[in-house]
Scaffold this active site. Structure first.
Site, PDB file in Angstrom:
ATOM      1  N   GLY A 272       0.831  -1.197   0.000  1.00 36.16           N
ATOM      2  CA  GLY A 272       0.000   0.000   0.000  1.00 36.16           C
ATOM      3  C   GLY A 272       0.863   1.243   0.000  1.00 36.16           C
TER       4      GLY A 272
ATOM      5  N   GLY B 265      -1.517   7.387   0.594  1.00 31.94           N
ATOM      6  CA  GLY B 265      -1.849   7.392   2.003  1.00 31.94           C
ATOM      7  C   GLY B 265      -0.665   7.211   2.932  1.00 31.94           C
TER       8      GLY B 265
ATOM      9  N   GLY C  80       1.071   4.581   3.573  1.00 38.05           N
ATOM     10  CA  GLY C  80       2.161   3.813   2.985  1.00 38.05           C
ATOM     11  C   GLY C  80       3.100   4.681   2.179  1.00 38.05           C
TER      12      GLY C  80
ATOM     13  N   SER D 112      -5.115  -1.086  14.240  1.00 38.43           N
ATOM     14  CA  SER D 112      -5.951   0.082  14.495  1.00 38.43           C
ATOM     15  C   SER D 112      -6.454   0.020  15.930  1.00 38.43           C
ATOM     16  CB  SER D 112      -7.154   0.099  13.545  1.00 38.43           C
ATOM     17  OG  SER D 112      -8.129   1.039  13.954  1.00 38.43           O
TER      18      SER D 112
ATOM     19  N   TYR E 107     -13.908  -5.253   9.833  1.00 36.98           N
ATOM     20  CA  TYR E 107     -12.679  -4.469   9.858  1.00 36.98           C
ATOM     21  C   TYR E 107     -12.007  -4.569  11.232  1.00 36.98           C
ATOM     22  CZ  TYR E 107      -9.485  -0.525   9.506  1.00 36.98           C
ATOM     23  OH  TYR E 107      -8.356   0.264   9.512  1.00 36.98           O
TER      24      TYR E 107
END
Length: 294
Positions: free
Chosen positions: A16, A20, A22, A144, A169
Site C-alpha cells: 500500500g 496514504g 504507505g 488500528s 474491519y
C-alpha cells in the site's frame, strides 16, 4: 527520531505504498537513505511513486504491482522481490481495506479478512528467509485502535452470518495484533522483530474507498476539518516510521505501538490460545504449514 538517523544500506518493502500512510512512510524511509520498494495495484501511480522515491534516496526505488486480495498475486510479489534481493530489513504490512458489503476473493475468502490479515501473513511467510538474512530486520503490521472493539468467533470468522463492515474491519485489526504477537514468539531466537502499530484516526488514507457513500462523505468531511481526534498523513505515519526505524526499538518485539508509544493492546489480543488457533487457521487458508516460523 530525527533526520540524522541514517537508513543507508537498508532495504524496505511497503505494501500500500503508493498512497496514504504507505506512501508517506515510503518517502520518509527513502529520505533517510533506505532502498524502498512499494507495492500497489495501479501501475501508473506505482511507477510515479517509485520515480519520486528514486530522487530522495541514496539507494534504489522499485514498484511491484500486486493485488493483495489474491494469494497467487502475493506469492508472485514475493518471488519477484526475491529475484532482486537477498535480504529484507524492513517489511511494512500497511495495505488495508474496509468493505461495507461482504465480498469474497477468488480464493473464496472474505475480502477484508483476506487483504488485512491473510495477505500480511502470507507475504511475511514468503519472505521470511530474506528477513532472517538481515542482521536486524523488522516486520511492522498496521493495526488500528478499533481492534479493541473486536472479538474472534472462529465459527463465523469470515462474517458468513450477519456480516457487518465495521465488525469485519475491527476483527481483521485484532487479527493483526494476534499475528504480530505470535510471530514475535516464533522468531524469538532470530534477529527479526515484530510490531503492530495504531497510527490513529487518519481520514485521508483512502482506506474507505469501498465503504458506503455516507461513510465516504463523512470521512471526507473529517479530512478537511481541523478536528482534535484526527491526524494528517505525516503525523499518522510517525508511528509506522518509529516501528520501522527507531534505534531504541531495535531489540523490542511483540509490542503494540499507538501514537508512537508502546501501549497495552486489548484484553482479547492477549489470549494466547486464540492467537495460536488463528495462526493455524490462517496457515490452512493460505496453504502453508502452521510450523513455518518455528
Amino acid at each position: 527520531m530525527t533526520s540524522s538517523d541514517s537508513l543507508t544500506g537498508r532495504v524496505a518493502l511497503v505494501t500500500g505504498g503508493t498512497s496514504g500512510l504507505g506512501a508517506e512512510t515510503a518517502r520518509t524511509l527513502a529520505d533517510r537513505g533506505a532502498s524502498v520498494a512499494v507495492v500497489g495495484r495501479d501501475r501508473d501511480r506505482g511507477e510515479t511513486a517509485a520515480a519520486d522515491l528514486a530522487t530522495r534516496t541514496d539507494g534504489t526505488a522499485e514498484f511491484y504491482r500486486a493485488d493483495l486480495a489474491s494469494q497467487a498475486s502475493v506469492r508472485r510479489l514475493a518471488a519477484e522481490f526475491r529475484e532482486r534481493h537477498d535480504r529484507l530489513d524492513v517489511l511494512v504490512n500497511n495495505a488495508g481495506t474496509f468493505r461495507a458489503e461482504r465480498t469474497v476473493t477468488a480464493d473464496g475468502v472474505e475480502s477484508t479478512f483476506a487483504i488485512n490479515h491473510l495477505a500480511p501473513y502470507l507475504l511475511t511467510h514468503s519472505l521470511l528467509d530474506l528477513l532472517v538474512a538481515s542482521p536486524s530486520a523488522r516486520v511492522v503490521t498496521v493495526s488500528s485502535g478499533i481492534h479493541t472493539r473486536a472479538t474472534l468467533d472462529f465459527a463465523n470468522l469470515q462474517g458468513e452470518r450477519g456480516y457487518d463492515g465495521m465488525t469485519a474491519y475491527a476483527r481483521s485489526k485484532l487479527a493483526n495484533v494476534l499475528f504480530t504477537d505470535e510471530l514475535a514468539d516464533r522468531l524469538a531466537e532470530t534477529a527479526v522483530t515484530a510490531t503492530a502499530v495504531n497510527p490513529g484516526f487518519v481520514p485521508g488514507t483512502g482506506l474507505a474507498r469501498d465503504a458506503s457513500l455516507r461513510n465516504r462523505l463523512l470521512l471526507g468531511a473529517f479530512a478537511r476539518l481541523p478536528l482534535p481526534f484526527t491526524k494528517g498523513l505525516e503525523e499518522g505515519a510517525e508511528t509506522l516510521i518509529r516501528a520501522a526505524a527507531d534505534p531504541d526499538l531495535a531489540d523490542v518485539t511483540g509490542v503494540y505501538l499507538s501514537d508512537g508509544e508502546v501501549t497495552a493492546s486489548s484484553e482479547e489480543s492477549q489470549d494466547e490460545e486464540a492467537r495460536r488457533r488463528l495462526w493455524d487457521v490462517s496457515a490452512g487458508l493460505v496453504g502453508v504449514s502452521p510450523d513455518w516460523a518455528v
